[in-house]
Design a protein around this motif. Structure first.
Motif, PDB file in Angstrom:
ATOM      1  N   THR A 279      62.567  99.816  42.966  1.00 47.50           N
ATOM      2  CA  THR A 279      63.601 100.852  43.021  1.00 47.50           C
ATOM      3  C   THR A 279      64.142 101.074  44.429  1.00 47.50           C
ATOM      4  OG1 THR A 279      62.047 102.682  43.374  1.00 47.50           O
ATOM      5  CG2 THR A 279      62.523 102.057  41.091  1.00 47.50           C
ATOM      6  N   ILE A 280      63.406 100.654  45.443  1.00 53.30           N
ATOM      7  CA  ILE A 280      63.822 100.983  46.809  1.00 53.30           C
ATOM      8  C   ILE A 280      64.325  99.784  47.607  1.00 53.30           C
ATOM      9  CG2 ILE A 280      62.246 102.942  46.912  1.00 53.30           C
ATOM     10  CD1 ILE A 280      60.353 101.289  48.594  1.00 53.30           C
TER      11      ILE A 280
ATOM     12  N   TRP B 275      57.508 108.752  43.479  1.00 50.06           N
ATOM     13  CA  TRP B 275      58.544 108.317  44.417  1.00 50.06           C
ATOM     14  C   TRP B 275      59.625 107.522  43.694  1.00 50.06           C
ATOM     15  CZ3 TRP B 275      57.287 105.335  49.614  1.00 50.06           C
ATOM     16  CH2 TRP B 275      58.451 105.291  50.386  1.00 50.06           C
TER      17      TRP B 275
ATOM     18  N   ARG C 189      61.905 109.926  41.963  1.00 52.97           N
ATOM     19  CA  ARG C 189      62.846 110.578  42.891  1.00 52.97           C
ATOM     20  C   ARG C 189      63.952 109.618  43.317  1.00 52.97           C
ATOM     21  NH1 ARG C 189      58.034 112.907  44.842  1.00 52.97           N
ATOM     22  NH2 ARG C 189      57.852 111.358  46.515  1.00 52.97           N
ATOM     23  N   LYS C 190      63.598 108.364  43.542  1.00 56.73           N
ATOM     24  CA  LYS C 190      64.604 107.373  43.920  1.00 56.73           C
ATOM     25  C   LYS C 190      65.604 107.161  42.794  1.00 56.73           C
ATOM     26  CE  LYS C 190      66.603 104.123  46.258  1.00 56.73           C
ATOM     27  NZ  LYS C 190      67.478 104.454  47.409  1.00 56.73           N
TER      28      LYS C 190
ATOM     29  N   THR D  68      68.128 109.820  42.842  1.00 59.42           N
ATOM     30  CA  THR D  68      69.093 109.582  43.929  1.00 59.42           C
ATOM     31  C   THR D  68      70.150 108.591  43.504  1.00 59.42           C
ATOM     32  OG1 THR D  68      67.381 109.991  45.596  1.00 59.42           O
ATOM     33  CG2 THR D  68      69.344 108.806  46.317  1.00 59.42           C
TER      34      THR D  68
END
Length: 239
Positions: A153-154, A225, A228-229, A232
């Motif tokens: 995801t990041i 996390w 949350r990503k 976003t």
């Protein structure tokens, strides 16, 4: 918190022809090597522990975790198709948790199950080695799935980063450097395997309580996390 449609789409993406071949390659190699060792060497507990610990848990499990964890969501983000999923009236935690469950299921199936079978082929589960390493592989699969799902995801380079982690940190540094060993999912999983199998053949750098605590912490932190990503990404798409 589990959505069948999201799960079905994720399974379809992970078990497509190319990914399925990659997922099957390492377990097949493990079983072939286990069979060859049993024929050539016979039932040997030390050899069994070395193969299951050195190849199955240290190499195969994290690599399969990379494929399943990053593949559960990374490609959708890379090609932009995640926008269609996020446009549905689904809670973001539901999407992440569903994808995590699928990634865990795939990783356990293609790592813990072959580890168990290989252990029985090698020594018939003498001293509970097959069960110990299979349980270790299963708990490691949970942490790896959350870790690599987060990575998917990041970063658009999740697979490359995941491979570097799996091959360099877990397999190389995690096997030879004392400090790195204590910060390795492999070692945390070994603390669980050590409790089941013989301490003379299975040893971990961390105690069982610490290993379990770190496994839970990494899984929870990675999942949170990633959620949350994803929120976003939703806001970026809406803007």
């Amino acid at each position: 918190m589990y959505h069948p449609t999201v799960a079905r789409l994720t399974y379809r993406a992970l078990l497509g022809r190319r990914r399925a071949l990659m997922l099957c390659a390492l377990p097949a190699l493990l079983l072939l090597v286990a069979l060859a060792v049993r024929v050539l060497v016979g039932a040997d507990d030390a050899v069994t522990a070395e193969l299951l610990g050195g190849f199955a848990l240290a190499t195969m499990v994290p690599l399969i975790g990379v494929i399943a964890g990053t593949g559960a969501i990374g490609p959708e983000i890379d090609d932009g198709s995640v926008v269609y999923l996020l446009a549905k009236p689904l809670k973001r935690p539901t999407i992440i948790l569903t994808k995590l469950v699928v990634a865990i299921g795939v990783t356990v199936t293609f790592s813990a199950v072959p580890t168990l079978v290989a252990g029985y082929l090698l020594n018939g589960n003498s001293q509970q080695l097959a069960v110990a390493y299979a349980v270790g592989a299963a708990v490691a699969s949970v942490a790896y799935s959350a870790l690599f799902l987060l990575l998917g995801t990041i970063s658009r380079h999740a697979v490359v980063i995941g491979l570097v982690y799996a091959l360099i940190w877990e397999t190389l540094f995690g096997s030879v450097m004392p400090g790195a060993r204590a910060l390795s999912v492999q070692q945390w999983a070994l603390s669980v395997a050590e409790r089941i199998g013989p301490e003379s053949l299975i040893s971990s750098e961390v105690s069982l309580p610490v290993g379990l605590l770190l496994l839970v912490a990494v899984t929870a932190a990675g999942t949170g996390w990633a959620g949350r990503k994803l929120r976003t990404l939703t806001l970026a798409g809406e803007d």
